[in-house]
Design a protein around this motif. Structure first.
Motif, short mmCIF file in Angstrom:
data_model
loop_
_atom_site.label_atom_id
_atom_site.label_comp_id
_atom_site.label_asym_id
_atom_site.label_seq_id
_atom_site.Cartn_x
_atom_site.Cartn_y
_atom_site.Cartn_z
N ASP A 153 0.83 -0.80 -0.11
CA ASP A 153 -0.23 0.22 -0.08
C ASP A 153 1.01 1.18 -0.33
O ASP A 153 0.04 2.57 -0.22
CB ASP A 153 -1.03 0.06 1.11
N ALA A 154 2.49 1.32 -0.52
CA ALA A 154 2.64 1.96 -0.40
C ALA A 154 2.77 2.70 -1.72
O ALA A 154 2.82 2.17 -2.62
CB ALA A 154 4.55 2.29 -0.20
N ALA A 155 2.48 4.55 -1.20
CA ALA A 155 1.11 4.88 -2.40
C ALA A 155 3.09 4.67 -4.00
O ALA A 155 3.98 5.01 -4.01
CB ALA A 155 1.39 6.55 -2.53
N ILE A 156 1.78 3.94 -5.13
CA ILE A 156 2.89 3.99 -5.93
C ILE A 156 2.40 4.80 -7.10
O ILE A 156 0.99 4.62 -7.91
CB ILE A 156 3.04 2.86 -6.96
N ASN A 157 2.55 5.45 -8.55
CA ASN A 157 1.41 6.04 -9.07
C ASN A 157 3.08 6.10 -10.53
O ASN A 157 3.43 5.79 -10.78
CB ASN A 157 1.56 7.89 -9.45
N PRO A 158 2.09 6.05 -11.75
CA PRO A 158 2.62 6.55 -13.02
C PRO A 158 3.93 7.37 -12.71
O PRO A 158 3.65 8.60 -12.61
CB PRO A 158 1.22 7.20 -13.77
N GLY A 159 4.57 6.20 -13.73
CA GLY A 159 6.46 7.32 -13.42
C GLY A 159 7.46 6.51 -12.73
O GLY A 159 8.31 6.77 -12.10
N ASN A 160 6.66 5.77 -11.03
CA ASN A 160 7.07 4.98 -10.52
C ASN A 160 7.69 3.40 -10.72
O ASN A 160 8.27 3.05 -10.28
CB ASN A 160 6.10 4.37 -9.12
N SER A 161 7.94 2.83 -12.38
CA SER A 161 7.73 1.81 -12.83
C SER A 161 9.31 1.48 -12.38
O SER A 161 9.52 2.48 -12.98
CB SER A 161 6.69 1.80 -13.92
N ALA B 207 -2.65 -1.17 -9.02
CA ALA B 207 -4.81 -1.93 -8.90
C ALA B 207 -5.73 -0.19 -9.17
O ALA B 207 -4.62 1.36 -8.87
CB ALA B 207 -5.45 -1.97 -8.27
N THR B 208 -6.35 -0.21 -10.23
CA THR B 208 -7.28 1.02 -10.78
C THR B 208 -8.35 0.84 -10.59
O THR B 208 -8.93 -1.01 -11.24
CB THR B 208 -6.75 1.94 -12.31
N ASN B 209 -9.28 1.31 -10.65
CA ASN B 209 -10.95 1.29 -10.49
C ASN B 209 -11.58 1.13 -11.87
O ASN B 209 -12.80 1.10 -11.98
CB ASN B 209 -11.59 1.75 -9.28
N GLY B 210 -10.85 1.37 -12.34
CA GLY B 210 -10.96 1.41 -14.05
C GLY B 210 -11.42 3.17 -14.76
O GLY B 210 -11.56 3.47 -15.84
N VAL B 211 -11.31 3.33 -13.57
CA VAL B 211 -12.00 5.33 -14.21
C VAL B 211 -10.59 6.21 -13.47
O VAL B 211 -10.08 6.84 -13.88
CB VAL B 211 -13.30 5.59 -13.14
N SER B 212 -9.98 5.93 -12.16
CA SER B 212 -9.03 6.72 -11.49
C SER B 212 -7.89 6.48 -12.17
O SER B 212 -7.59 5.41 -12.19
CB SER B 212 -8.84 7.13 -10.00
N ALA B 213 -6.84 7.68 -12.68
CA ALA B 213 -5.42 7.88 -13.02
C ALA B 213 -4.98 7.86 -12.32
O ALA B 213 -3.36 7.25 -12.16
CB ALA B 213 -5.77 8.54 -13.79
N GLY B 214 -5.51 7.94 -10.14
CA GLY B 214 -4.27 7.55 -9.28
C GLY B 214 -3.98 6.33 -8.12
O GLY B 214 -5.12 5.45 -8.79
N ASN B 215 -3.15 6.87 -7.29
CA ASN B 215 -3.30 5.45 -6.59
C ASN B 215 -3.98 5.02 -5.72
O ASN B 215 -5.06 6.79 -4.79
CB ASN B 215 -1.59 5.83 -5.76
N VAL B 216 -4.28 3.92 -5.93
CA VAL B 216 -5.91 3.64 -4.21
C VAL B 216 -5.38 2.42 -3.48
O VAL B 216 -6.57 1.88 -3.41
CB VAL B 216 -7.24 2.83 -5.26
N GLY B 217 -3.94 2.82 -3.18
CA GLY B 217 -3.50 1.99 -1.94
C GLY B 217 -2.73 0.84 -2.40
O GLY B 217 -3.33 -0.68 -1.72
N ILE B 218 -3.14 -0.06 -3.17
CA ILE B 218 -2.60 -0.78 -4.42
C ILE B 218 -2.05 -1.02 -5.60
O ILE B 218 -2.12 -0.68 -6.61
CB ILE B 218 -3.53 -1.87 -4.35
N GLY B 219 -0.54 -1.54 -4.86
CA GLY B 219 0.49 -1.79 -5.82
C GLY B 219 1.06 -2.87 -5.76
O GLY B 219 0.97 -3.45 -4.91
N PHE B 220 2.01 -3.11 -7.12
CA PHE B 220 2.15 -4.35 -6.88
C PHE B 220 4.34 -4.80 -7.68
O PHE B 220 4.54 -3.73 -8.15
CB PHE B 220 2.08 -4.90 -7.87
N ALA B 221 5.08 -5.15 -6.61
CA ALA B 221 6.51 -5.51 -7.42
C ALA B 221 6.80 -6.56 -7.19
O ALA B 221 6.52 -7.76 -7.00
CB ALA B 221 7.06 -5.31 -5.96
N VAL B 222 7.28 -6.64 -8.62
CA VAL B 222 7.86 -7.76 -8.74
C VAL B 222 9.12 -8.46 -7.63
O VAL B 222 9.92 -7.22 -7.42
CB VAL B 222 9.22 -8.04 -10.70
N PRO B 223 9.39 -9.67 -7.44
CA PRO B 223 10.31 -10.31 -6.02
C PRO B 223 11.19 -10.13 -6.63
O PRO B 223 12.49 -10.46 -7.91
CB PRO B 223 9.36 -11.58 -5.88
N SER B 224 12.10 -9.40 -5.56
CA SER B 224 13.86 -8.97 -5.61
C SER B 224 14.13 -11.19 -6.11
O SER B 224 15.68 -11.04 -6.23
CB SER B 224 14.20 -9.27 -4.20
#
Length: 419
Positions: A264-272, A291-308
């Motif tokens: 839930d660490a805030a991740i937005n476009p550009g964090n990739s 993750a997005t609800n399909g409408v918002s382009a901002g962070n909704v508290g659900i981000g994902f990372a490829v594991p180390s």
């Protein structure tokens, strides 16, 4: 700054409001119950990648083609049926030869000890002070993302969808740093990872390479710190926790990435392409999608990372400019079979000409064992293929029309994209 309006340009704009509501409710249910159910409706996901702004700072009005900017495609969790297309054991293939060679040893994992902040300093502040000098912005001419330094030789890690098809990218350490040309050494669309190389003499004196932790040691509730360039805002730090483990994501080539870390660490476009760090400042993942609800382009508290651990395994080959190979079964699983029926992974379809078809597998078959090991669900099937290599032979126990039989299959190298 006007935020981009079309970060996720796949099919989200064609979804009805009812679809968006249903997807949001499904994700809320998944968050309440951390173990994902493959039969649940998928959550719409977009990669955390920012398009280049126009001169006036606004997002470009012309949407790039899907083929050119993989970063903008709409992605669904469990999009390929729960994991039959999941990554296999990795090998490297020399581009100048068709001969398969043993992969280099994985990068080492480093034990992590919590960083102790100085008096008056927060934990996030201490981690940021240590790690942020190694974090860079990366531009490919179409958009911008993040990367980070992993050695003194000038090796940078980022996402495949950040570099896209570019052979060279522009790299920058900090807002005041000069722009450096970086050469893309290797990409792996199946894990959404890429390696960029810059001249070692261009590394600022204060940039200390980041080290990788063992992602199998990560637990839900652990501290998670993300550093990146959301919307072009240089080296922004956000703090959260590890929300869940063992998630799956769709890779740029349509296959599946396993063992993904949710935060839930805030991740937005550009964090990739930026690092997800533990409380010791060690990398536990590479931020890739949100993750997005399909409408918002901002962070909704659900981000994902490829594991180390995936990163550690893939990077040595990419650094050498080799192509990573992944074992491939060639099926799509429809669902996990439970209850009164035989437990296992049911096959929805078989790829024409793929290894499963050659071995005699059919749509509707329920895989209950592989090489004698119990397969309880689609994730088990994915995980087992993940331990194998192209040309490995496996035996699947399947139930078909009430009868069980063993099917021998020789795995192949995964194609460049889903057939």
């Amino acid at each position: 700054m006007t935020p981009p309006k079309h970060i996720w340009s796949g099919n989200w704009e064609n979804e009805s409001e009812e679809d968006a509501r249903r997807r949001a409710e499904a994700e809320a249910e998944r968050r309440a119950h951390p173990q994902p159910d493959p039969a649940e409706a998928p959550t719409t996901v977009g990669r955390a990648y920012a398009p280049s702004p126009d001169a006036d700072g606004d997002a470009p009005r012309r949407r790039p083609s899907r083929g050119r900017i993989a970063a903008f495609t709409t992605v669904a969790l469990l999009a390929v049926g729960g994991g039959a297309f999941a990554a296999g054991t990795l090998l490297d293939n020399d581009d100048d030869s068709a001969t398969k060679i043993a992969r280099p040893a994985a990068l080492p994992a480093v034990a992590s000890k919590p960083i102790k902040p100085t008096r008056g300093q927060t934990r996030a502040g201490a981690i940021y002070a240590q790690a942020s000098p190694a974090v860079v912005s990366i531009r490919n001419g179409q958009g911008s993302g993040t990367g980070f330094l992993i050695d003194d030789e000038g090796t940078l890690v980022t996402n495949d969808h950040v570099v896209d098809t570019a052979k060279t990218v522009q790299v920058k350490f900090g807002t005041d740093g000069r722009t450096i040309n970086g050469n893309v050494k290797g990409v792996d669309p199946s894990s959404d990872l890429a390696v960029v190389h810059i001249d070692a003499s261009s590394i600022p004196s204060g940039a200390k390479p980041l080290q990788f932790a063992d992602s199998t040691g990560v637990s839900v509730g652990d501290v998670a710190i993300a550093i990146g360039n959301p919307f072009g805002l240089d080296r922004t730090v956000t703090e959260g926790i590890v929300s869940s483990l063992g998630r799956t994501l769709q890779a740029p080539n349509g296959f599946q990435i396993d063992d993904v870390i949710q935060t839930d660490a805030a991740i937005n476009p550009g964090n990739s392409g930026g690092p997800l760090l533990d409380d010791g400042g060690k990398v536990i993942g590479v931020n890739s999608q949100i993750a997005t609800n399909g409408v918002s382009a901002g962070n909704v508290g659900i981000g994902f990372a490829v594991p180390s651990n995936t990163v550690r395994q893939v990077l040595p080959g990419l650094k050498d400019g080799r192509t990573v190979q992944h074992a491939w079964l060639g099926v799509e699983t429809a669902q996990t079979v439970t209850g009164s029926m035989t437990a296992g992974a049911q096959i929805a379809s078989v790829v024409t000409g793929g290894p499963a078809e050659s071995g005699g597998l059919q749509a509707g078959d329920v895989v209950t064992r592989i090489d004698g090991q119990r397969i309880n669900d689609a994730s088990d099937l994915s995980s087992y293929i993940n331990t194998k290599a192209p040309d490995d032979k496996i035996t699947l126990t399947v139930e078909r029309n009430g009868s069980k039989s063993d099917v021998d299959v020789t795995l192949k190298n995964r194609p460049a994209k889903i057939p």
